[in-house]
Design a protein around this motif. Sequence first.
Motif, PDB file in Angstrom:
ATOM      1  N   ASP A 282      -9.132 -19.497  21.285  1.00  0.00           N
ATOM      2  CA  ASP A 282      -7.834 -19.475  20.622  1.00  0.00           C
ATOM      3  C   ASP A 282      -6.718 -18.878  21.476  1.00  0.00           C
ATOM      4  OD1 ASP A 282      -8.910 -20.610  18.325  1.00  0.00           O
ATOM      5  OD2 ASP A 282      -9.531 -18.664  17.542  1.00  0.00           O
ATOM      6  N   ASP A 283      -7.074 -18.131  22.524  1.00  0.00           N
ATOM      7  CA  ASP A 283      -6.057 -17.557  23.402  1.00  0.00           C
ATOM      8  C   ASP A 283      -5.753 -18.458  24.596  1.00  0.00           C
ATOM      9  OD1 ASP A 283      -5.668 -15.208  21.897  1.00  0.00           O
ATOM     10  OD2 ASP A 283      -7.468 -14.307  22.775  1.00  0.00           O
ATOM     11  N   PHE A 285      -4.784 -22.441  26.362  1.00  0.00           N
ATOM     12  CA  PHE A 285      -3.964 -23.623  26.121  1.00  0.00           C
ATOM     13  C   PHE A 285      -4.400 -24.720  27.080  1.00  0.00           C
ATOM     14  CE2 PHE A 285      -1.724 -20.197  24.242  1.00  0.00           C
ATOM     15  CZ  PHE A 285      -0.958 -20.735  23.206  1.00  0.00           C
ATOM     16  N   GLN A 308      -2.469 -25.090  21.979  1.00  0.00           N
ATOM     17  CA  GLN A 308      -3.454 -24.026  21.780  1.00  0.00           C
ATOM     18  C   GLN A 308      -4.836 -24.640  21.585  1.00  0.00           C
ATOM     19  OE1 GLN A 308      -2.613 -21.489  18.458  1.00  0.00           O
ATOM     20  NE2 GLN A 308      -4.038 -19.903  19.077  1.00  0.00           N
ATOM     21  N   ASP A 310      -7.284 -24.261  19.707  1.00  0.00           N
ATOM     22  CA  ASP A 310      -8.001 -23.955  18.470  1.00  0.00           C
ATOM     23  C   ASP A 310      -8.909 -25.121  18.124  1.00  0.00           C
ATOM     24  OD1 ASP A 310      -6.484 -25.955  17.125  1.00  0.00           O
ATOM     25  OD2 ASP A 310      -4.935 -24.509  16.641  1.00  0.00           O
ATOM     26  N   SER A 353      -0.728 -18.744  27.741  1.00  0.00           N
ATOM     27  CA  SER A 353      -1.447 -17.499  28.035  1.00  0.00           C
ATOM     28  C   SER A 353      -0.652 -16.572  28.940  1.00  0.00           C
ATOM     29  CB  SER A 353      -2.785 -17.822  28.688  1.00  0.00           C
ATOM     30  OG  SER A 353      -2.581 -18.359  29.998  1.00  0.00           O
ATOM     31  N   ASN A 524      -3.586 -14.120  16.628  1.00  0.00           N
ATOM     32  CA  ASN A 524      -3.129 -15.503  16.509  1.00  0.00           C
ATOM     33  C   ASN A 524      -2.694 -15.862  15.086  1.00  0.00           C
ATOM     34  OD1 ASN A 524      -3.487 -16.774  19.209  1.00  0.00           O
ATOM     35  ND2 ASN A 524      -5.594 -16.092  18.932  1.00  0.00           N
ATOM     36  N   GLN A1040       4.267 -24.565  17.605  1.00  0.00           N
ATOM     37  CA  GLN A1040       3.589 -23.373  18.112  1.00  0.00           C
ATOM     38  C   GLN A1040       4.017 -22.195  17.250  1.00  0.00           C
ATOM     39  OE1 GLN A1040       1.430 -23.288  20.600  1.00  0.00           O
ATOM     40  NE2 GLN A1040       1.746 -25.185  21.743  1.00  0.00           N
ATOM     41  N   ARG A1045      -0.159 -12.588  22.483  1.00  0.00           N
ATOM     42  CA  ARG A1045      -1.205 -12.782  23.494  1.00  0.00           C
ATOM     43  C   ARG A1045      -1.903 -11.457  23.786  1.00  0.00           C
ATOM     44  NH1 ARG A1045       3.706 -13.733  26.079  1.00  0.00           N
ATOM     45  NH2 ARG A1045       3.430 -15.969  25.816  1.00  0.00           N
TER      46      ARG A1045
END
Length: 1085
Positions: A282-283, A285, A308, A310, A353, A524, A1040, A1045
Amino acid sequence: MAGPGSLCCASRGASALLATVLLYAALGDVVRSEQQIPLSVVKLWASAFGGEIKSIAAKYSGSQLLQKKYKEYEKDVAIEEIDGLQLVKKLAKNMEEMFHKKSEAVRRLVEAAEEAHLKHEFDADLQYEYFNAVLINERDKDGNFLELGKEFILAPNDHFNNLPVNISLSDVQVPTNMYNKDPAIVHSVLSESLTQIFLDMLHITIGSLKVSHKPISLLGIKWEPDENGVIAFDCRNRKWYIQAATSPKDVVILVDVSGSMKGLRLTIAKQTVSSILDTLGDDDFFNIITYNEELHYVEPCLNGTLVQADRTNKEHFREHLDKLFAKGIGMLDIALNEAFNVLSDFNHTGQGSICSQAIMLITDGAVDTYDTIFAKYNWPERKVRIFTYLIGREAAFADNLKWMACANKGFFTQISTLADVQENVMEYLHVLSRPKVIDQEHDVVWTEAYIDSTLPQAQKLADDQGLVLMTTVAMPVFSKQNETRSKGILLGVVGTDVPVKELLKTIPKYKLGIHGYAFAITNNGYILTHPELRPLYEEGKKRRKPNYSSVDLSEVEWEDRDDVLRNAMVNRKTGKFSMEVKKTVDKGKRVLVMTNDYYYTDIKGAPFSLGVALSRGHGKYFFRGNVTIEEGLHDLEHPDVSLADEWSYCNTDLHPEHRHLSQLEAIKLYLKGKEPLLQCDKELIQEVLFDAVVSAPIEAYWTSLALNKSENSDKGVEVAFLGTRTGLSRINLFVGAEQLTNQDFLKARDKENIFNADHFPLWYRRAAEQIPGSFVYSIPFSTGTVNKSNVVTASTSIQLLDERKSPVVAAVGIQMKLEFFQRKFWTASRQCASLDGKCSISCDDETVNCYLIDNNGFILVSEDYTQTGDFFGEVEGAVMNKLLTMGSFKRITLYDYQAMCRANKESSDSAHGLLDPYKAFLSAAKWIMTELVLFLVEFNLCSWWHSDMTAKAQKLKQTLEPCDTEYPAFVSERTIKETTGNIACEDCSKSFVIQQIPSSNLFMVVVDSSCLCESVAPITMAPIEIRYNESLKCERLKAQKIRRRPESCHGFHPEENARECGGASSLQAQVALLLLPLVSSLFSR
């Protein structure tokens, strides 16, 4: 004899008479269809039924007695307004302390592991016998233990949820695709030096083991393969491992789709992309670009940007992978230019990130090294790493690809078969970990909430106790040997699990009020814990929703359209926010509208923020009573007393000798001073004692009713119950337990009607919103599609003072047979006020239909018994529509962003099977046979084989997929007690009367049945899927939300040795890189 003229006159007279008769008949029909139902009669019926049913409910529940007892203590109690901000800060501090203990336990294991490795000397000839977690206790056909198996004693341990374990010896879980005696495995077995530390920490790290994360265990457990004989688990693919090992990253994946990539090569390339996506969290891209003569973004909507990583976005891209096909000539230069530009532009936006950057190149060859492109964009800093994956067996272009990787601090690997994919993809993670290792920064990472049930034993436990949501805290383990410092060797990761229910134990539910709750989110904005989080679907089957771990706070607190609350919490602020909310209860069929005050702050030492929601009115007040311990202990001994199992009155997890105690047993021992080591909530226990004393007389009252045989002779009332704000309950049965109509009521499996960690019972919550002194009646909804309950529940609240600032101190109620309840209704509806006893209207008449509905529009009584429990609008759509128009009821629109909808998808038998690494692994033997064919025919044979595997006839398959839905709920207007109305239909007029039942949430509705009014459609509560057009889908993908972060970043280090970048030179390093991938999964029961 009459003449012809007389006959004619007679005929005309008869015709006139007939016409007159027909006219009167027609007029009679019109009169009947427009006749008004007398309001006075309906009011009489409603009054008679209301008085009768309230008398029964009050008598058997003992509500008046309990109200009187609390009144007697008014002068001895102190009412306080809850300071929400101070409360949330205190709760955050408690969680911070618990998180700190967990992370310190992990740190000790990390230090021990690094020390053990520092003293370890590599010996290529080392022969080391260890216990293999799969082979232990297994014998061959001759009855001998298998090699690496041997006898391994396993015994249930209550510290580990009674799973069979060995806490004296370690065993090793080796993934299926690794050799049991690989030198890397043998040299990785350092866990014995950690076992004693682990045992010493058991009293510090509260809880038990969830054995699902252990390639190398800190205690022994038996691992069982799946039905294919495969152990699919590999810790290096788990989020906790990847997050701890690397820093956040922005990644562009370039996929060669030129003509030479046809057949098996393209299949391997797709699997490689899929495996890379598995390593993104999740952190991170990413984006995926394919190239031949032209560039093609896999998702055209996301041209020139990153998204992202996810789960939803990754699955969206995976679906597009199936559509890739190969043709043309590969122009790698334009692809590299695009990738560098995308990374640079995205970095300048301040999104992503802002840490590591990488380009993943998946191709079957490169004709150049593209020095000019790298010189333009990446040299001399080399901040963007290049990872190259050569697909196929040919080595003609290997040197170019390896040079590209080595010149840009990346890694080169060659993937020849599907079985090679996962192991080769994982190499890049160790390269990205180098800066962190060189910095010797042991960053603590925490995962989002997830459900884990990797082991069959853990799965069985989940089936018995319910799947457990948890978060994992993890920390990397480094090599500290000076000679390898510049290589940045990652040994592995240590972690421990923290079940969410452990967090809930730190929250004093009694201080949050009836509708209040605590919740926590990640950096997040994803939910860590929230009472509205629903990770499972198809109740009873316990299936996990695909995106359950990435549910955003804005999807449950959806009334906050501007994300004010969410964004403040993501940014780790402290403050207050208020809004009107619509909270659904009773399986989502009912809604409570209230105003919530939200208080929030950050949890230091973890990437989480904590919030508390308090409902205005009685939810903002708390009171303290005062009785002696002797009085309270005496009344706690009553056999009808129980406490909320999921509330933490005393901490029974700290010491093994307390784990068998119930909360009630623990309180008694604590008050008697027999267990000095027990830690208990003194304030809560004092209030439990007060409630026990005040409510004690009701036990004798219920007993006297039960002993009086003349009362309740038809056994219509079956159960009486009581609950207080401290989670104390009392239950009395008026019939034998085996005679209960609803066997689940008030049992542990009836989650919605008992005190839980995150909510009060349903009957308590609904009673609290009813006018004091009145009862709320309802039919329990079943979990199936057809709701046919045989009982009615009635409950009322008990308030300490006759004003809204008073807290609701308790609720009492009864459960009765539906047949008994309905009989009382029909008896009341036959009454009339006429002196001669002849009623102008009766519910027995065929010209009217009589209903009893509740304040949410659900039918409790109807002449058609099958309609019981149905929504009134589905039965009488025209009347319900009129009630909405007149304002007697109002429609409330609700949204469900965690819904599952049925969808028809085109699927072939092979498409997704090839993207499953373990199905692919089992199929690899077939493809390896293909690759043994001569090079000249390899392309054609692979193409034929590939088409055989994938070009099967497409067929529609119905699946359940995540979706957003909109659905209505209905609530009566309290100020409107009675209403009459007429509905103009096509050829008739339909009249009706609705009359509130006194002291209840019920309404009697009498409807003219002679006018069907079929032109008006029924009103349903069925959810409607919210469908987004392509433009809106694109906007949603690009959107977004604000996120925070991670605070640490290790994307680059000037001392990094980048010479080990794949190929033969990296073979020696691989042994060390595989050392000690372990996690100790400790969690509380």
